[in-house]
Design a protein around this motif. Sequence first.
Motif, PDB file in Angstrom:
ATOM      1  N   ALA A 136      -7.006  12.000   0.392  1.00 51.77           N
ATOM      2  CA  ALA A 136      -8.051  11.316   0.147  1.00 51.77           C
ATOM      3  C   ALA A 136      -8.688  10.873   1.514  1.00 51.77           C
ATOM      4  CB  ALA A 136      -7.993  10.182  -0.515  1.00 51.77           C
ATOM      5  N   HIS A 137      -7.649   9.837   1.733  1.00 52.23           N
ATOM      6  CA  HIS A 137      -7.928   9.187   3.500  1.00 52.23           C
ATOM      7  C   HIS A 137      -8.301   9.928   4.643  1.00 52.23           C
ATOM      8  CE1 HIS A 137      -6.540   6.439   6.968  1.00 52.23           C
ATOM      9  NE2 HIS A 137      -7.261   5.979   6.429  1.00 52.23           N
ATOM     10  N   THR A 138      -8.015  11.412   4.468  1.00 49.85           N
ATOM     11  CA  THR A 138      -8.629  11.935   5.272  1.00 49.85           C
ATOM     12  C   THR A 138     -10.500  12.672   5.369  1.00 49.85           C
ATOM     13  OG1 THR A 138      -6.695  13.744   5.760  1.00 49.85           O
ATOM     14  CG2 THR A 138      -8.658  14.748   7.095  1.00 49.85           C
ATOM     15  N   LEU A 139     -10.254  12.832   4.129  1.00 48.30           N
ATOM     16  CA  LEU A 139     -11.974  12.851   4.313  1.00 48.30           C
ATOM     17  C   LEU A 139     -12.655  11.818   4.270  1.00 48.30           C
ATOM     18  CD1 LEU A 139     -10.949  14.599   0.424  1.00 48.30           C
ATOM     19  CD2 LEU A 139     -11.986  15.750   1.927  1.00 48.30           C
ATOM     20  N   ILE A 140     -12.249  11.207   3.780  1.00 47.96           N
ATOM     21  CA  ILE A 140     -13.026  10.113   3.598  1.00 47.96           C
ATOM     22  C   ILE A 140     -13.056   9.229   5.741  1.00 47.96           C
ATOM     23  CG2 ILE A 140     -13.343   7.649   3.008  1.00 47.96           C
ATOM     24  CD1 ILE A 140     -12.567   7.887   0.413  1.00 47.96           C
ATOM     25  N   SER A 141     -11.873   9.167   5.932  1.00 41.79           N
ATOM     26  CA  SER A 141     -12.241   8.275   7.176  1.00 41.79           C
ATOM     27  C   SER A 141     -11.298   9.149   8.409  1.00 41.79           C
ATOM     28  CB  SER A 141     -11.787   7.069   7.162  1.00 41.79           C
ATOM     29  OG  SER A 141     -10.346   7.011   6.178  1.00 41.79           O
TER      30      SER A 141
ATOM     31  N   VAL B 184      -6.996  20.905  10.529  1.00 39.56           N
ATOM     32  CA  VAL B 184      -6.678  20.210   9.669  1.00 39.56           C
ATOM     33  C   VAL B 184      -5.752  19.765   8.826  1.00 39.56           C
ATOM     34  CG1 VAL B 184      -7.358  17.676   8.837  1.00 39.56           C
ATOM     35  CG2 VAL B 184      -8.500  18.273  10.996  1.00 39.56           C
ATOM     36  N   LEU B 185      -6.649  20.895   7.232  1.00 45.13           N
ATOM     37  CA  LEU B 185      -5.760  21.389   6.566  1.00 45.13           C
ATOM     38  C   LEU B 185      -4.285  21.865   6.665  1.00 45.13           C
ATOM     39  CD1 LEU B 185      -6.190  21.745   3.450  1.00 45.13           C
ATOM     40  CD2 LEU B 185      -6.478  23.953   3.993  1.00 45.13           C
ATOM     41  N   GLU B 186      -4.452  22.834   7.358  1.00 45.29           N
ATOM     42  CA  GLU B 186      -2.752  23.367   8.298  1.00 45.29           C
ATOM     43  C   GLU B 186      -1.689  22.170   8.427  1.00 45.29           C
ATOM     44  OE1 GLU B 186      -2.942  26.417  11.111  1.00 45.29           O
ATOM     45  OE2 GLU B 186      -0.501  25.956  11.067  1.00 45.29           O
ATOM     46  N   ARG B 187      -2.281  21.025   9.668  1.00 43.01           N
ATOM     47  CA  ARG B 187      -2.220  19.812   9.448  1.00 43.01           C
ATOM     48  C   ARG B 187      -1.003  18.686   8.404  1.00 43.01           C
ATOM     49  NH1 ARG B 187      -1.512  19.344  15.790  1.00 43.01           N
ATOM     50  NH2 ARG B 187      -3.782  19.926  15.422  1.00 43.01           N
TER      51      ARG B 187
ATOM     52  N   LEU C 210       1.378  13.629  16.418  1.00 46.23           N
ATOM     53  CA  LEU C 210       1.605  11.987  15.935  1.00 46.23           C
ATOM     54  C   LEU C 210       0.622  11.788  15.734  1.00 46.23           C
ATOM     55  CD1 LEU C 210       4.562  11.291  18.997  1.00 46.23           C
ATOM     56  CD2 LEU C 210       5.426  11.809  16.595  1.00 46.23           C
ATOM     57  N   TYR C 211      -0.629  11.354  16.068  1.00 51.51           N
ATOM     58  CA  TYR C 211      -1.492  10.567  15.621  1.00 51.51           C
ATOM     59  C   TYR C 211      -2.105  11.452  14.056  1.00 51.51           C
ATOM     60  CZ  TYR C 211      -3.423   8.291  19.711  1.00 51.51           C
ATOM     61  OH  TYR C 211      -3.587   7.500  20.639  1.00 51.51           O
ATOM     62  N   TRP C 212      -2.197  12.356  14.109  1.00 53.36           N
ATOM     63  CA  TRP C 212      -2.794  13.024  12.810  1.00 53.36           C
ATOM     64  C   TRP C 212      -1.484  12.649  12.092  1.00 53.36           C
ATOM     65  CZ3 TRP C 212      -7.241  14.710  10.802  1.00 53.36           C
ATOM     66  CH2 TRP C 212      -7.985  14.922  12.139  1.00 53.36           C
ATOM     67  N   ARG C 213      -0.352  12.458  12.239  1.00 56.56           N
ATOM     68  CA  ARG C 213       0.412  12.015  11.362  1.00 56.56           C
ATOM     69  C   ARG C 213       0.732  10.554  10.532  1.00 56.56           C
ATOM     70  NH1 ARG C 213       5.741  16.560  12.336  1.00 56.56           N
ATOM     71  NH2 ARG C 213       4.255  18.140  11.753  1.00 56.56           N
TER      72      ARG C 213
ATOM     73  N   ALA D   7       0.171   9.202   7.241  1.00 54.57           N
ATOM     74  CA  ALA D   7       0.799   8.136   6.786  1.00 54.57           C
ATOM     75  C   ALA D   7      -0.154   6.619   6.419  1.00 54.57           C
ATOM     76  CB  ALA D   7       1.528   7.559   8.046  1.00 54.57           C
ATOM     77  N   ILE D   8      -1.181   5.783   7.030  1.00 52.99           N
ATOM     78  CA  ILE D   8      -2.489   5.286   6.621  1.00 52.99           C
ATOM     79  C   ILE D   8      -3.101   5.427   5.259  1.00 52.99           C
ATOM     80  CG2 ILE D   8      -4.233   3.751   7.441  1.00 52.99           C
ATOM     81  CD1 ILE D   8      -1.570   2.801   8.655  1.00 52.99           C
ATOM     82  N   GLY D   9      -3.049   6.622   5.144  1.00 56.00           N
ATOM     83  CA  GLY D   9      -4.161   7.534   4.078  1.00 56.00           C
ATOM     84  C   GLY D   9      -3.204   7.214   2.824  1.00 56.00           C
ATOM     85  N   ALA D  10      -2.001   7.343   2.886  1.00 53.59           N
ATOM     86  CA  ALA D  10      -1.024   6.857   2.267  1.00 53.59           C
ATOM     87  C   ALA D  10      -0.881   6.527   1.708  1.00 53.59           C
ATOM     88  CB  ALA D  10       0.711   8.139   1.735  1.00 53.59           C
ATOM     89  N   THR D  11      -0.240   5.252   2.110  1.00 58.07           N
ATOM     90  CA  THR D  11      -0.354   3.466   2.011  1.00 58.07           C
ATOM     91  C   THR D  11      -1.604   3.145   1.960  1.00 58.07           C
ATOM     92  OG1 THR D  11       1.547   3.467   4.166  1.00 58.07           O
ATOM     93  CG2 THR D  11       0.321   1.203   3.456  1.00 58.07           C
ATOM     94  N   ALA D  12      -3.031   3.488   2.084  1.00 60.42           N
ATOM     95  CA  ALA D  12      -3.782   2.412   1.918  1.00 60.42           C
ATOM     96  C   ALA D  12      -4.120   3.580   0.509  1.00 60.42           C
ATOM     97  CB  ALA D  12      -5.567   3.154   2.122  1.00 60.42           C
TER      98      ALA D  12
END
Lengths: 227, 227
Positions: free
Chosen positions: A167-172, A192-195, B155-158, B162-167
Amino acid sequence: MTDTKDSILNSAERLFAERGYEATSLRAVTSEAGVNLAAVNYHFRSKDQLLKALFTRGMQRLNRERTALLDAYEAECGGKPVPPEKLVHALIGPMLDASRDRSRGREIFGMLLGRMYASPKGPLDDILVSDIEAFSERFKSAIRRALPGTSLEELYWRSFFAIGATAHTLISSRLIGIISNGLCDADDREAVLERLIRFIVAGLQAPERQGAKGKKAGPTGKKWRGK
Amino acid sequence: MTDTKDSILNSAERLFAERGYEATSLRAVTSEAGVNLAAVNYHFRSKDQLLKALFTRGMQRLNRERTALLDAYEAECGGKPVPPEKLVHALIGPMLDASRDRSRGREIFGMLLGRMYASPKGPLDDILVSDIEAFSERFKSAIRRALPGTSLEELYWRSFFAIGATAHTLISSRLIGIISNGLCDADDREAVLERLIRFIVAGLQAPERQGAKGKKAGPTGKKWRGK
DNA sequence: GTCTATATGGGGATAGAC
DNA sequence: GTCTATCCCCATATAGAC
């Protein structure tokens, strides 16, 4: 032709996703859709009902796609458990919709969905939960078979975290380009999906905590506290 | 005493976090704070500026705590790299604030932060990005040392995931109890933090994709597509 | 089903007395 | 610094002609 009704749904979907529900006026919706303001109250009863209709439509489409993917993967695997990366793809792939043909439709709903997750508790919760449950039973069985060593409680949490990352990826994802100084490209949706899948699969497979579960305090509590 | 100013900030923080910015009226804020409506426009210039002030205050506090944790962990490790689970704790622990003393203050800001991430692009982005950057440089150096085998881009993506899961946890953990039929308890904050850290650390350590990077299509594209 | 016109209310912001 | 009173706009929703 109910051209009008669909126009309203599509415009509202786009605007609610981009600007947020509260910040979008029905005037903006109808003007973008090229229909009259009063049409909204004729076809839907209120702004709230419009959102619900919109959301239900999108969730059903989403779950249809998820289920189709899962069906295909299960068929492909015969009786054997479907590997985690395919399960994760069935769960989040349709949210990101990194398909080659960029119809934009699902991607927009994905943003809306992400925003709905982040919205304050409200009447939307009913729809959200019931539509989540529509797929989560299927997913639960499959993931338990794929990862038999992990407790159900932990699997729920980790699937929850997975949805959060998505969700975070979709939004921000607009932010990551800035933060990484242009190193990361959020527009390459397949990459991105693969990562994301790789990250989530690893998270799902993390070693489970040993010992008492649900216990607070103790050495663990101390462990995470700095000094 | 600027009791008034702080009252407004605190009430606004709570209400914006709970109901969202757009859905909260200044009348609701001042009435909860027990101050006069006009005080908002006297102490801050507008509703928008109030949000900015609020947000900056919270982010600075958050980053102070993150930095303090990281300082402590680095000191504790001498010259050696700080292990990933401690870095992750420094990054997200202050967001969840699973501390023993439940002052509720940070937890509320955490919700607001989660909501801000999910908000439409706007003037808030400036603050968000600049405050993120305030800590991300420190974090970047530390995580590179901890995981030298992983590319910076990954590392940036991950970290982003991580922030997304937390948010998501901050904002919609109310849902997991329902979805899991009561099996998962979102109120045990320490246990949640521990699960989250375990999940993220595993995700950070996932094997990186081999071969050409940034390339689309090819076998990979096919791989994730069902049948 | 679609339009115009309008009812009705709530919102942010400010002027100006104290 | 704090209050009252008010301005003015924009929102949702509806009534009623076509």
